[in-house]
Design an enzyme around this catalytic site. Sequence first.
Site, PDB file in Angstrom:
ATOM      1  N   ASP A 484     117.966 123.991 110.966  1.00 51.04           N
ATOM      2  CA  ASP A 484     118.130 123.247 112.041  1.00 51.04           C
ATOM      3  C   ASP A 484     118.197 121.722 111.329  1.00 51.04           C
ATOM      4  O   ASP A 484     117.606 121.487 110.213  1.00 51.04           O
ATOM      5  CB  ASP A 484     117.334 123.053 113.171  1.00 51.04           C
ATOM      6  CG  ASP A 484     117.521 122.064 114.358  1.00 51.04           C
ATOM      7  OD1 ASP A 484     118.480 121.670 114.633  1.00 51.04           O
ATOM      8  OD2 ASP A 484     116.593 121.517 114.752  1.00 51.04           O
ATOM      9  N   ASP A 838     112.535 123.635 114.636  1.00 51.60           N
ATOM     10  CA  ASP A 838     111.289 122.892 115.155  1.00 51.60           C
ATOM     11  C   ASP A 838     111.016 123.657 116.388  1.00 51.60           C
ATOM     12  O   ASP A 838     109.895 123.591 117.022  1.00 51.60           O
ATOM     13  CB  ASP A 838     111.530 121.558 115.745  1.00 51.60           C
ATOM     14  CG  ASP A 838     112.842 121.376 116.517  1.00 51.60           C
ATOM     15  OD1 ASP A 838     113.278 122.159 117.168  1.00 51.60           O
ATOM     16  OD2 ASP A 838     113.186 120.232 116.946  1.00 51.60           O
ATOM     17  N   ASP A 842     115.730 126.389 119.299  1.00 45.67           N
ATOM     18  CA  ASP A 842     115.953 127.358 118.325  1.00 45.67           C
ATOM     19  C   ASP A 842     115.159 128.939 118.614  1.00 45.67           C
ATOM     20  O   ASP A 842     115.087 129.459 117.598  1.00 45.67           O
ATOM     21  CB  ASP A 842     115.484 126.981 116.707  1.00 45.67           C
ATOM     22  CG  ASP A 842     116.105 125.413 116.746  1.00 45.67           C
ATOM     23  OD1 ASP A 842     117.442 125.245 117.110  1.00 45.67           O
ATOM     24  OD2 ASP A 842     115.280 124.906 116.145  1.00 45.67           O
TER      25      ASP A 842
END
Length: 1151
Positions: A484, A838, A842
């Site tokens: 990410d 994080d 996700d």
Amino acid sequence: MDRRGSVVEPQSGLPSPSPRDPRLSPDSHMDLQGYKWVRWRVWLCRLFAVLSLGLLLIVFHWRPRFAVLARCCSCPLALADILLIRDSFGQQHVVEVLTEEMEGGSSEVFGALEDTEWRDTVHLYKEEKTLLRYYLFEGLRYIWLDRKGTFCRVSVLNEDWTCMDLYGFQKGLSQLEQSLRRCVYGPNLIDVPVKPYIRLLFEEVLNPFYVFQVFSIILWMIDNYYYYASCIFIISFLSIGISLHEIRKQSITLRNMARLVTNVKVRRNSGEEECVSSVELVPGDCIIIPQEGLLLPCDAALLAGECLVNESMLTGESVPVLKTPLPAGEGKYSSETERRHTLFCGTQLIQAKGGRPGGGGAVAVVISTGFFTAKGNLVSSILYPQPANFRFYQDSVKFLFVLGFVALLGTIYSFVVLFRSNVTWLELVMRSLDVVTIAVPPALPAAITTGTIYAQRRLKNQGIFCISPPRINISGKVSLFCFDKTGTLTEDGLDVWGVMEGGHAGFSELVPEPRKLLPGPMLSGLACCHTVTLLHGEPLGDPLELKMLESTGWTLLEPEGDGMVLDAEFGGHRVLAVMKPPTARGSFTSEPVAIVQRFPFSSALQRMSVVTVGPGGRSPLAFIKGSPEMVASLCRQDTVPAQFSSKLHNFSSEGLRVLALGYKPLDKNTDLKTIEREAVEKDMQFLGFLMMKNLVKPQSAKVINILTRAQLRSVMVTGDNILTAVNVAKSCGMVGSDEKVIFVNATPQTAHSMPTLKFNLGDGGTTQNSIEGLYQGGFGYHLAINGKSFAALCEHFPEYLPKVLMRATVFARMAPDQKTQLVKELQKLNYRVGMCGDGANDCGALRAADVGVSLSEAEASVASPFTSKIGNISCVPLLIREGRCSLVTSFSLFRYMALYSLIQFSSVLILYTVKTDLGDLQFLFCDIVLVTLLAVVMGKGGPSKELHHCRPPASLLALPVLGSLFIHACMNILGQLAALFITMSQDWYVPLNSTMTGAANLPNMEDTSVFALSGFQYIIMAVVVTKGYPHKKPLYHNVVFLCLVLILFAVMTWLVVYPTPIIAKYLQLYDISDMEYKLLLVALAALNLLICFVAEVLIDLGLLNCLRLLRGRRLSKKQYKRLNVILSDCPTWPPLNQTLSPAEHTVIRIS
């Protein structure tokens, strides 16, 4: 009616931060077979169980399907007592169908609640009783629906609820309704079963390996190996005790984390509010959330008030989220699309306000309970993980069958040899079976987990927590890692870089500090368009919005008490917050602005909006903030500057995070309390850009460089703008300074156009020379694609998808479900995929990946298999190094245990041939003092400090592994035979007493010589198979192992050269006085070490690979490697600046 059926799943996903799908949910596609008890079969099985002394019950325990087939007959699902379930992974389970009598009047109540579904829930067998038929599987309840003719998840009963339906529950349920729903839905508990020690003991002892161990101990006791059998029994007992303690401890820990029972205030349809246990909550209950918040025991839709929620337990995201009331409407409710209006189970509600008289508290309606909640979903994935499709674990089982075949050959040989020696039938059977207990080591599965245990401890000491230990070995085979961007590759915090107002006339000059803007819509939009809230007087919210608000200099105020004073000040509107401008503004003044409606940010919508009013309710305005492309699409085109695209391109190319703002005046007669989001977010006027600088973390470039040098692909998956993402990719080294970026643009089919696919070079124009140079560079280019193009590519150009995935490095504007889909598509190419994020958006991707790492401060987060307290991606190479070290250690231990068995196997067969055997204490010395001690400390060596470019093998049945085992086994057999023949060639050799066999012939010269050399071989093999470079530290770093090896070598040399009489007596060693002979045995052991060590080095260097030339070169089994070869030989791909349509494609087949 069919005897087979399949479980019907709700069309909408479970309310979860990550969508529940076939990969993440083991029970999403299940085949059912119904069976009914047959009484005579049941009694017959009981009779055979008694006659077989319980052996039949053990077989039924190992193979429950056999138990069902033996005791039951097939029948329709509607009449079944027992169900045989085959899940999507091919595993079979047996469950019992339960029935529960419903209270009288249930049909009428259910009929009133739902016209069809609830009536089908009950099944009437021409009786007056109303029965509910259901079964429980992996915590979830499945009920029989007669109309659908199958069992369905109980959540199917509320999957079609609309937002208006939920508001209808605001009046509360009656006691009868609540009771009946509780009967159908079951208790609101995420109940992790903690089995009693007795049951755990039986289950552990009935494990095939422990049954084999019990069989071996009984055999040894009958054969008078009392010391050895007793010692193995004690060790096994301690091992089982420790194992049971750990299993129960983990179960208790998970239960404490999952179980949540608290008191909740519930509203009844009479208007009364009563305090009930959270266990009694059912979907449809209206719950009252107190102002101080609570730990939520269910999933609920927020109907009134606002809640500040800490979701770190589920997502790993430490920043609290503001939840707002669910918009009323006829649309179907989905917790995934309405996440900003849904309160998830297990999350901590920090503060609730604005939903009750007096201004405090909030009102919500329960939508899911128990394992159907977001937390229940994640706990279920821990309790019932998907089978690890990892070759090492699969091959280890296959290899046990290989050892079993070797044991069969040994048994036949020993039977023939002993039969010719005229031993008794009892001894013949005993000796033959004894060979089986030697060739197949029952401790093998436990031994290979040692490396994983050591790796898990080292990871924990470095701030990386693991809730799925088998994933540690899998992390050693990762070939691609997705990252990410925001908060992972870049810093969490952003700094405001400047604002630029825009309109039909164009853009104004850049204003570095927003507080210097003149009073107007742009300044008001920056001050009001956010979800920042106050907690104990301190602003709390998204870091981006906090920085934006801080840059304006405006102050946030919130209503106190019932808020009636503020409401009256702003025209009687319900005020959520007031934004007050600074007092000193020179000659310009601004009025305070009240926020009266919020529509929070959604990743799927890429925007948020608010409705504000001025003092007295004047000037109602709507503001929108979000991705520039999305905001521009919702604004009137005449208000969007012509330079919009070029300015956005320039700012994004500099790596700036760009947000756009828009606004529109609202009609004074509009009901601002009930206005819908769709009405607010249309026909807006474009205001301008807000630019924020998001710095790359200093560790990111270093880590990406490490992964690149180790030939591990790095991919960025972000929800940000594609140009910003490309800039960050260049900053952190994913894209080299001399490499090109090609943008993939795919458009879906519309009413007026066909789907198209185009590859454009990032620098704009391309010359023929630059294109030719591009293709010559192999990986000299990277593809970049956004979420819309990715969706169109998957739908309309699936034949191009694998090729794009092979070369794409940047995936931008990706929604959470697209991130999950990307991980799965990469896995279809046989990549071992890692994902680091994080945890917020996700979750799905982290759990779908082979190795998911969540960067979070929450140690107990269940967002992913691994949780790192290290706030940057430096944990990734550390995890991969530990994974490789653990995998190599597991390989070494597996090979060592196999070689240990083969050494002892050959020793016994050689001694059987000469009519003798190893002594009781000799077996004990070899197994405990030598092998067990060495196996325990072999795995203590830590990982190498560098990440090597080659990955360790994962197949135990590969040529180098099998070849090395065969070579070492042959060398060991030759060594033992050499020791025997050297002994028999000596002048002082005294032959065995041919009238006696086995241990009765001890002590003797043959046994002493073979025992001496085999003792050295156990130590030699431990040294030879213990790998160091490149994935582990060199052997000398494992000081404990090295010292133990030296001590054991000294002990064996002492036993051979000068054993004390008392030791020789207990070990039943023959007293040989010839010192030259003894030294010759030590020299033979040294030669054995040298030959095996040299052979292992040559095998590591690829000596056996020459045998592969005989079969010819084969293509890799991994699709991504084969596709890479094809693309490298395809000079015209990608076709730049050509518009492709589905009819014009050329399919590249990988077969």
